[in-house]
Design a protein around this motif. Sequence first.
Motif, PDB file in Angstrom:
ATOM      1  N   ASN A  61     -10.803 -98.836 -20.551  1.00 11.63           N
ATOM      2  CA  ASN A  61     -11.850 -97.848 -20.804  1.00 11.63           C
ATOM      3  C   ASN A  61     -11.415 -96.955 -21.967  1.00 11.63           C
ATOM      4  O   ASN A  61     -10.570 -96.075 -21.814  1.00 11.63           O
ATOM      5  CB  ASN A  61     -12.102 -97.020 -19.548  1.00 11.63           C
ATOM      6  N   LYS A  62     -12.002 -97.177 -23.125  1.00  9.38           N
ATOM      7  CA  LYS A  62     -11.612 -96.443 -24.335  1.00  9.38           C
ATOM      8  C   LYS A  62     -11.923 -94.947 -24.238  1.00  9.38           C
ATOM      9  O   LYS A  62     -11.189 -94.126 -24.767  1.00  9.38           O
ATOM     10  CB  LYS A  62     -12.312 -97.028 -25.564  1.00  9.38           C
ATOM     11  N   GLU A  63     -12.991 -94.590 -23.545  1.00 11.34           N
ATOM     12  CA  GLU A  63     -13.341 -93.169 -23.404  1.00 11.34           C
ATOM     13  C   GLU A  63     -12.289 -92.422 -22.595  1.00 11.34           C
ATOM     14  O   GLU A  63     -11.953 -91.281 -22.912  1.00 11.34           O
ATOM     15  CB  GLU A  63     -14.714 -93.035 -22.754  1.00 11.34           C
ATOM     16  N   VAL A  64     -11.768 -93.059 -21.567  1.00  7.49           N
ATOM     17  CA  VAL A  64     -10.730 -92.418 -20.757  1.00  7.49           C
ATOM     18  C   VAL A  64      -9.470 -92.239 -21.587  1.00  7.49           C
ATOM     19  O   VAL A  64      -8.822 -91.190 -21.534  1.00  7.49           O
ATOM     20  CB  VAL A  64     -10.430 -93.243 -19.482  1.00  7.49           C
ATOM     21  N   ASN A  70      -6.884 -84.440 -23.393  1.00 10.11           N
ATOM     22  CA  ASN A  70      -7.574 -83.238 -22.913  1.00 10.11           C
ATOM     23  C   ASN A  70      -7.535 -83.120 -21.393  1.00 10.11           C
ATOM     24  O   ASN A  70      -7.515 -82.025 -20.840  1.00 10.11           O
ATOM     25  CB  ASN A  70      -9.041 -83.250 -23.366  1.00 10.11           C
ATOM     26  N   LEU A  71      -7.546 -84.251 -20.742  1.00  8.93           N
ATOM     27  CA  LEU A  71      -7.595 -84.242 -19.275  1.00  8.93           C
ATOM     28  C   LEU A  71      -6.215 -84.334 -18.636  1.00  8.93           C
ATOM     29  O   LEU A  71      -6.117 -84.326 -17.414  1.00  8.93           O
ATOM     30  CB  LEU A  71      -8.447 -85.424 -18.786  1.00  8.93           C
ATOM     31  N   GLY A  72      -5.186 -84.420 -19.420  1.00  9.78           N
ATOM     32  CA  GLY A  72      -3.842 -84.646 -18.898  1.00  9.78           C
ATOM     33  C   GLY A  72      -3.430 -83.686 -17.804  1.00  9.78           C
ATOM     34  O   GLY A  72      -3.029 -84.094 -16.716  1.00  9.78           O
ATOM     35  N   TYR A  73      -3.521 -82.382 -18.072  1.00  9.92           N
ATOM     36  CA  TYR A  73      -3.096 -81.396 -17.079  1.00  9.92           C
ATOM     37  C   TYR A  73      -4.014 -81.391 -15.866  1.00  9.92           C
ATOM     38  O   TYR A  73      -3.561 -81.275 -14.731  1.00  9.92           O
ATOM     39  CB  TYR A  73      -3.047 -79.999 -17.697  1.00  9.92           C
ATOM     40  N   LYS A  74      -5.300 -81.526 -16.126  1.00 10.60           N
ATOM     41  CA  LYS A  74      -6.256 -81.554 -15.006  1.00 10.60           C
ATOM     42  C   LYS A  74      -6.029 -82.792 -14.145  1.00 10.60           C
ATOM     43  O   LYS A  74      -6.046 -82.714 -12.921  1.00 10.60           O
ATOM     44  CB  LYS A  74      -7.691 -81.529 -15.525  1.00 10.60           C
ATOM     45  N   ALA A  75      -5.811 -83.929 -14.786  1.00 13.16           N
ATOM     46  CA  ALA A  75      -5.569 -85.169 -14.047  1.00 13.16           C
ATOM     47  C   ALA A  75      -4.278 -85.072 -13.243  1.00 13.16           C
ATOM     48  O   ALA A  75      -4.216 -85.524 -12.089  1.00 13.16           O
ATOM     49  CB  ALA A  75      -5.517 -86.350 -14.997  1.00 13.16           C
ATOM     50  N   PHE A  80      -1.640 -84.523  -8.099  1.00 19.36           N
ATOM     51  CA  PHE A  80      -0.663 -83.815  -7.278  1.00 19.36           C
ATOM     52  C   PHE A  80      -1.314 -83.258  -6.016  1.00 19.36           C
ATOM     53  O   PHE A  80      -0.779 -83.392  -4.907  1.00 19.36           O
ATOM     54  CB  PHE A  80      -0.016 -82.692  -8.100  1.00 19.36           C
ATOM     55  N   LEU A  81      -2.471 -82.635  -6.160  1.00 21.29           N
ATOM     56  CA  LEU A  81      -3.169 -82.079  -5.005  1.00 21.29           C
ATOM     57  C   LEU A  81      -3.665 -83.175  -4.062  1.00 21.29           C
ATOM     58  O   LEU A  81      -3.685 -82.976  -2.843  1.00 21.29           O
ATOM     59  CB  LEU A  81      -4.320 -81.184  -5.459  1.00 21.29           C
ATOM     60  N   SER A  82      -4.025 -84.327  -4.604  1.00 20.48           N
ATOM     61  CA  SER A  82      -4.428 -85.454  -3.755  1.00 20.48           C
ATOM     62  C   SER A  82      -3.264 -85.936  -2.902  1.00 20.48           C
ATOM     63  O   SER A  82      -3.428 -86.215  -1.710  1.00 20.48           O
ATOM     64  CB  SER A  82      -4.949 -86.604  -4.607  1.00 20.48           C
ATOM     65  N   VAL A  83      -2.096 -86.024  -3.508  1.00 22.04           N
ATOM     66  CA  VAL A  83      -0.912 -86.440  -2.756  1.00 22.04           C
ATOM     67  C   VAL A  83      -0.584 -85.406  -1.682  1.00 22.04           C
ATOM     68  O   VAL A  83      -0.314 -85.762  -0.520  1.00 22.04           O
ATOM     69  CB  VAL A  83       0.289 -86.654  -3.706  1.00 22.04           C
ATOM     70  N   LEU A  84      -0.621 -84.123  -2.028  1.00 23.36           N
ATOM     71  CA  LEU A  84      -0.358 -83.084  -1.034  1.00 23.36           C
ATOM     72  C   LEU A  84      -1.379 -83.119   0.103  1.00 23.36           C
ATOM     73  O   LEU A  84      -1.018 -82.984   1.273  1.00 23.36           O
ATOM     74  CB  LEU A  84      -0.355 -81.702  -1.688  1.00 23.36           C
ATOM     75  N   GLY A  85      -2.645 -83.306  -0.241  1.00 25.39           N
ATOM     76  CA  GLY A  85      -3.683 -83.388   0.782  1.00 25.39           C
ATOM     77  C   GLY A  85      -3.496 -84.583   1.691  1.00 25.39           C
ATOM     78  O   GLY A  85      -3.685 -84.491   2.915  1.00 25.39           O
TER      79      GLY A  85
END
Length: 101
Positions: A61-64, A70-75, A80-85
């Motif tokens: 996926n070239k758009e990703v 730009n999405l690095g920190y958010k991703a 990280f929060l998914s793993v904690l959850g």
Amino acid sequence: MKILRFLIDNSVYFYVAFMLAGALVGYFGRVPNFIKRHNGRVQTLCLILLLLAIGIEIGSNKEVLKALGNLGYKAAAVSFLSVLGTIFCINIFVRFLTKRE
């Protein structure tokens, strides 16, 4: 084809349903010993295949790829929060299920 489209469109429900079905089968002890012996290996293999499929999807996926900077920190935060959850929910379920035994 209609069944496949239905499964793709509603995949989250099927994931949850299969996980709950597996938990119920395991809880009531209806799992044969040969499955119990190899369960860890099967889980590891399926996880590796899932990660490979996700990597292929992201890489193709070239758009990703363009937005990754730009999405690095958010991703990273979402991951990280998914793993904690997940760890939190597993601990709750383990405590709930072990109290009944």
